[in-house]
Write a protein that holds these residues in place. Structure first.
Motif, PDB file in Angstrom:
ATOM      1  N   GLU A   6       0.838  -1.062   0.048  1.00 42.91           N
ATOM      2  CA  GLU A   6      -0.003   0.139   0.111  1.00 42.91           C
ATOM      3  C   GLU A   6       0.767   1.218  -0.087  1.00 42.91           C
ATOM      4  OE1 GLU A   6      -2.910  -0.280   3.341  1.00 42.91           O
ATOM      5  OE2 GLU A   6      -3.519  -2.315   2.340  1.00 42.91           O
ATOM      6  N   ILE A   7       0.337   2.122  -0.609  1.00 37.05           N
ATOM      7  CA  ILE A   7       1.314   3.259  -1.178  1.00 37.05           C
ATOM      8  C   ILE A   7       0.633   4.649  -0.656  1.00 37.05           C
ATOM      9  CG2 ILE A   7       2.866   4.513  -2.976  1.00 37.05           C
ATOM     10  CD1 ILE A   7       2.043   1.967  -4.678  1.00 37.05           C
ATOM     11  N   TRP A   8       1.467   5.512  -0.082  1.00 30.35           N
ATOM     12  CA  TRP A   8       0.932   6.795   0.378  1.00 30.35           C
ATOM     13  C   TRP A   8       1.937   7.870  -0.880  1.00 30.35           C
ATOM     14  CZ3 TRP A   8      -0.199   2.981   3.763  1.00 30.35           C
ATOM     15  CH2 TRP A   8      -1.069   3.304   4.348  1.00 30.35           C
ATOM     16  N   GLY A   9       1.327   9.061  -0.826  1.00 30.22           N
ATOM     17  CA  GLY A   9       2.355  10.102  -1.329  1.00 30.22           C
ATOM     18  C   GLY A   9       2.550  10.097  -2.762  1.00 30.22           C
ATOM     19  N   CYS A  46       4.417   8.320   3.528  1.00 28.29           N
ATOM     20  CA  CYS A  46       4.734   9.735   3.096  1.00 28.29           C
ATOM     21  C   CYS A  46       4.767  10.502   4.669  1.00 28.29           C
ATOM     22  CB  CYS A  46       3.678  10.146   2.274  1.00 28.29           C
ATOM     23  SG  CYS A  46       3.837  11.830   1.888  1.00 28.29           S
ATOM     24  N   CYS A  47       5.516  11.633   4.609  1.00 28.12           N
ATOM     25  CA  CYS A  47       5.400  12.545   5.722  1.00 28.12           C
ATOM     26  C   CYS A  47       5.348  14.009   5.459  1.00 28.12           C
ATOM     27  CB  CYS A  47       6.661  12.156   6.559  1.00 28.12           C
ATOM     28  SG  CYS A  47       8.242  12.636   5.805  1.00 28.12           S
ATOM     29  N   VAL A  48       4.914  14.124   4.221  1.00 30.66           N
ATOM     30  CA  VAL A  48       4.968  15.707   3.883  1.00 30.66           C
ATOM     31  C   VAL A  48       4.058  16.392   4.579  1.00 30.66           C
ATOM     32  CG1 VAL A  48       4.313  17.221   1.731  1.00 30.66           C
ATOM     33  CG2 VAL A  48       5.924  15.394   1.471  1.00 30.66           C
ATOM     34  N   ARG A  49       2.721  15.689   4.799  1.00 32.19           N
ATOM     35  CA  ARG A  49       1.946  16.226   5.880  1.00 32.19           C
ATOM     36  C   ARG A  49       1.446  15.313   7.008  1.00 32.19           C
ATOM     37  NH1 ARG A  49       1.067  18.234   0.974  1.00 32.19           N
ATOM     38  NH2 ARG A  49       0.409  16.183   0.100  1.00 32.19           N
ATOM     39  N   GLU A  50       1.185  16.029   8.053  1.00 32.04           N
ATOM     40  CA  GLU A  50       0.938  14.963   9.159  1.00 32.04           C
ATOM     41  C   GLU A  50      -0.190  14.094   9.183  1.00 32.04           C
ATOM     42  OE1 GLU A  50       0.182  17.348  12.686  1.00 32.04           O
ATOM     43  OE2 GLU A  50       0.855  15.876  13.991  1.00 32.04           O
ATOM     44  N   LYS A  51      -1.084  14.386   8.339  1.00 32.08           N
ATOM     45  CA  LYS A  51      -2.333  13.362   8.200  1.00 32.08           C
ATOM     46  C   LYS A  51      -2.001  12.057   7.581  1.00 32.08           C
ATOM     47  CE  LYS A  51      -6.361  14.332   5.929  1.00 32.08           C
ATOM     48  NZ  LYS A  51      -6.966  15.427   4.969  1.00 32.08           N
ATOM     49  N   ALA A  52      -1.015  11.956   6.859  1.00 29.79           N
ATOM     50  CA  ALA A  52      -0.781  10.696   6.410  1.00 29.79           C
ATOM     51  C   ALA A  52      -0.198   9.708   7.450  1.00 29.79           C
ATOM     52  CB  ALA A  52       0.571  11.167   5.303  1.00 29.79           C
ATOM     53  N   GLU A  53       0.801  10.392   8.352  1.00 24.98           N
ATOM     54  CA  GLU A  53       1.336   9.664   9.401  1.00 24.98           C
ATOM     55  C   GLU A  53      -0.006   8.875  10.366  1.00 24.98           C
ATOM     56  OE1 GLU A  53       5.226  12.098   9.837  1.00 24.98           O
ATOM     57  OE2 GLU A  53       4.154  11.456  11.666  1.00 24.98           O
ATOM     58  N   HIS A  54      -0.900   9.851  10.865  1.00 26.86           N
ATOM     59  CA  HIS A  54      -1.959   9.247  11.432  1.00 26.86           C
ATOM     60  C   HIS A  54      -2.600   7.983  10.655  1.00 26.86           C
ATOM     61  CE1 HIS A  54      -1.668  12.403  14.418  1.00 26.86           C
ATOM     62  NE2 HIS A  54      -1.874  13.432  13.536  1.00 26.86           N
ATOM     63  N   LEU A  73       2.906 -14.317   8.646  1.00 28.00           N
ATOM     64  CA  LEU A  73       2.898 -12.758   7.975  1.00 28.00           C
ATOM     65  C   LEU A  73       3.817 -11.852   8.454  1.00 28.00           C
ATOM     66  CD1 LEU A  73       1.290 -10.758   6.214  1.00 28.00           C
ATOM     67  CD2 LEU A  73      -0.342 -10.329   8.149  1.00 28.00           C
ATOM     68  N   LEU A  74       4.306 -11.377   7.727  1.00 25.62           N
ATOM     69  CA  LEU A  74       5.277 -10.068   7.982  1.00 25.62           C
ATOM     70  C   LEU A  74       4.676  -8.850   7.486  1.00 25.62           C
ATOM     71  CD1 LEU A  74       8.763 -11.596   6.611  1.00 25.62           C
ATOM     72  CD2 LEU A  74       8.066 -11.729   8.986  1.00 25.62           C
ATOM     73  N   ILE A  75       4.954  -7.989   8.603  1.00 23.52           N
ATOM     74  CA  ILE A  75       4.311  -6.723   8.232  1.00 23.52           C
ATOM     75  C   ILE A  75       5.676  -5.574   8.372  1.00 23.52           C
ATOM     76  CG2 ILE A  75       2.763  -4.584   8.966  1.00 23.52           C
ATOM     77  CD1 ILE A  75       1.095  -6.538  10.143  1.00 23.52           C
ATOM     78  N   ALA A  76       5.729  -4.747   7.258  1.00 23.45           N
ATOM     79  CA  ALA A  76       6.898  -3.808   7.058  1.00 23.45           C
ATOM     80  C   ALA A  76       6.416  -2.447   6.916  1.00 23.45           C
ATOM     81  CB  ALA A  76       7.719  -4.318   6.022  1.00 23.45           C
ATOM     82  N   VAL A  77       7.008  -1.421   7.294  1.00 28.30           N
ATOM     83  CA  VAL A  77       6.738  -0.155   6.841  1.00 28.30           C
ATOM     84  C   VAL A  77       8.125   0.436   6.616  1.00 28.30           C
ATOM     85  CG1 VAL A  77       5.975   2.081   8.218  1.00 28.30           C
ATOM     86  CG2 VAL A  77       4.996  -0.143   9.085  1.00 28.30           C
ATOM     87  N   GLY A  78       7.962   1.317   5.271  1.00 22.13           N
ATOM     88  CA  GLY A  78       9.121   1.867   4.730  1.00 22.13           C
ATOM     89  C   GLY A  78       8.660   3.165   4.270  1.00 22.13           C
ATOM     90  N   GLY A  79       9.639   3.893   3.611  1.00 21.74           N
ATOM     91  CA  GLY A  79       9.240   5.149   3.126  1.00 21.74           C
ATOM     92  C   GLY A  79       9.701   6.539   3.850  1.00 21.74           C
ATOM     93  N   CYS A  80       9.176   7.566   3.439  1.00 21.20           N
ATOM     94  CA  CYS A  80       9.689   8.606   3.959  1.00 21.20           C
ATOM     95  C   CYS A  80       9.230   8.961   5.530  1.00 21.20           C
ATOM     96  CB  CYS A  80       8.915   9.872   3.237  1.00 21.20           C
ATOM     97  SG  CYS A  80       9.414  10.174   1.455  1.00 21.20           S
ATOM     98  N   MET A  81       7.983   8.334   5.915  1.00 22.05           N
ATOM     99  CA  MET A  81       7.639   8.549   7.356  1.00 22.05           C
ATOM    100  C   MET A  81       8.608   7.607   8.162  1.00 22.05           C
ATOM    101  SD  MET A  81       3.969   7.294   9.089  1.00 22.05           S
ATOM    102  CE  MET A  81       4.176   6.483  10.626  1.00 22.05           C
ATOM    103  N   ALA A  82       8.745   6.364   7.563  1.00 18.05           N
ATOM    104  CA  ALA A  82       9.798   5.487   8.424  1.00 18.05           C
ATOM    105  C   ALA A  82      11.415   6.115   8.446  1.00 18.05           C
ATOM    106  CB  ALA A  82       9.801   4.141   7.672  1.00 18.05           C
ATOM    107  N   GLN A  83      11.655   6.902   7.704  1.00 18.95           N
ATOM    108  CA  GLN A  83      12.797   7.545   7.529  1.00 18.95           C
ATOM    109  C   GLN A  83      13.257   8.700   8.581  1.00 18.95           C
ATOM    110  OE1 GLN A  83      15.582   6.514   5.459  1.00 18.95           O
ATOM    111  NE2 GLN A  83      16.761   8.122   6.652  1.00 18.95           N
TER     112      GLN A  83
END
Ligand code: 5AD
Ligand code: SF4
Length: 439
Positions: A6-9, A46-54, A73-83
């Motif tokens: 699933e992709i945000w941003g 994504c983390c450009v705006r706060e809403k995406a993080e919530h 099942l493996l759950i992974a979080v990647g991308g700008c918010m994770a950075q």
């Protein structure tokens, strides 16, 4: 084995996700949209705006239950918010059932990281604090068979005061032109018709390379590649949009006449606080030059309302510039303070109600202008690349003009992938309808 992603941003994230998919498919995973079937679920954030993080934390809460039905099942979080600094630890505490957190600089490590995460007792966190060498030749499983994203540079050096991107995507690094051209030729021979060059600030392309080359040079080389029909790019900085670039685009065959030039605000005082490096006057001059060189140009922009200290007068300046510039579309955002950026610490943060009120006014004005400009398209003949069936009416075809406007037509599915000539017969704020008059 199945993966779900699933992709945000922005498009940059979409393309990163294509690479994550490509790597997973190389090691035997297949894509699924059925969550209960997935062995790996990745949220690419994504983390450009706060809403995406919530939204990410809310989504993690919903995904947790799939671990009971599938203990592997493996759950992974990647991308700008994770950075972002400390975000990995934050995720580990708030969602301990997450197996892996990875950042933006190490996506090529996903296959190894998943292996390591299988055996880890607690959430495995691997976030590199800075960028390293560009990794070339990663596989990509592309979402679209006609239009391909091609990253030409990574990172951003601008540090606009509201923006978190330079902190999570690192400094500017350009790919070697030979690598880009090689990728374009491969895409052309695989039947791709449209290329979207990606970079946080494509106009800076090449500045960091040993052999001098600039964005206009790259566009010219791409323009000469047989098989490709259209070239687009995202995003440009108005400060760095040179006359050479305008003239190159004007004289090219395939570079589309769509200029996305984020203005962000119309008040010179706010533009200075944003550290944008131009004034409303110089911006308007730039778009006048664009329109002179490319009369059929469509123009789009990004605008932020409610930047700290924005007064009614400042906002009135934004409305005035919008009225003068007459953009075909504007992507409008309510200012969202991002931790670690200078603007988040500035005094006079604008109350939410004021931001919302201004946002609505801006939207109303822009929608009116978009509608008016689309009405002017009535009766015109446009080249449309047919991209697929229409989302709103699957019996019809949908495509885009060179200026990036959506056009819906009646026609056979065999036309998908072809450029056709369409006479525009109806126009709304967001799309046009027309009749095919030829190929
Ligand atoms: N708040 C609101 N909008 C933002 N953007 C970037 N940072 C912020 C922020 N902190 C907008 C800009 C940019 C677009 C991609 O997102 O308009 O051009
Ligand atoms: Fe952010 Fe400014 Fe870089 Fe765009 S140019 S990514 S707004 S810092």
């Amino acid at each position: 084995m199945f993966y779900h992603i699933e992709i945000w941003g922005c498009q940059m994230n979409e393309h990163d996700a294509e690479i994550l998919s490509g790597m997973l498919e190389q090691i035997g995973y297949r894509k699924t949209e059925v969550l209960s079937q997935a062995d790996v679920i990745i949220l690419y954030t994504c983390c450009v705006r706060e809403k995406a993080e919530h939204k990410v934390f809310a989504r993690l809460g919903q995904l947790k239950k799939y671990k009971t039905t599938n203990p592997n099942l493996l759950i992974a979080v990647g991308g700008c918010m994770a950075q972002q600094p400390e975000m990995g630890e934050d995720i580990r505490v708030r969602a301990p059932y997450v197996d892996l957190v990875f950042g933006t600089h190490n996506i090529h490590r996903l296959p190894q990281l998943l292996e390591e995460a299988k055996d880890a007792e607690v959430t495995l966190i691997e976030v590199w604090d800075r960028e390293r060498e560009i990794v070339e030749n990663l596989p990509a499983s592309r979402m679209n068979k006609l239009k391909a994203y091609v990253t030409i540079m990574y990172g951003c050096n601008n540090f606009c005061s509201y923006c978190i991107v330079p902190y999570v995507r690192g400094r500017e690094r350009s790919r070697e032109p030979e690598e880009i051209i090689k990728e374009l030729k491969e895409l052309a021979s695989n039947g791709f018709k449209e290329i979207m060059f990606l970079g946080q600030n494509v106009n800076s392309y090449g500045k960091d390379l040993a052999r001098p080359v600039d964005f206009a040079d790259l566009l010219l080389q791409a323009d000469a590649i047989p098989g490709l029909e259209r070239i687009r790019y995202m995003t440009s900085h108005p400060r760095d949009f040179t006359e050479k670039l305008i003239n190159t685009i004007a004289g090219s065959q395939k570079i589309c006449e769509h200029f996305h030039l984020p203005i962000q605000a119309g008040s010179n005082r706010i533009l200075k606080l944003m550290r944008r490096g131009y004034t409303k006057e110089s911006y308007l001059e730039l778009i006048a030059k664009v329109r002179e060189a490319v009369p059929q140009a469509t123009l789009t922009t990004d605008i932020i309302v409610g930047f700290p200290g924005e007064t009614d007068e400042d906002f009135a300046d934004t409305l005035e510039v919008i009225t003068k510039a007459r953009f075909d579309q504007a992507y409008t955002f309510i200012y969202s303070p991002r931790k670690g950026t200078p603007a988040a610490e500035m005094p006079d943060q604008v109350p939410q109600e004021v931001k919302k009120e201004r946002f609505q006014k801006l939207l109303d004005l822009q929608n009116r202008i978009s509608w008016e400009l689309n009405q002017q398209m009535l009766g015109k003949i446009e080249e449309v690349l047919v991209e697929g069936t229409s989302k709103t009416d699957p019996a019809k075809l949908s495509g885009r003009t060179r200026g990036n406007k959506i056009v819906v037509v009646d026609g056979p599915e065999e036309l998908i992938g072809h450029v056709i000539k369409v006479k525009i017969e109806e126009a709304q704020t967001w799309s046009l309808q027309g009749k095919i008059i030829g190929e």
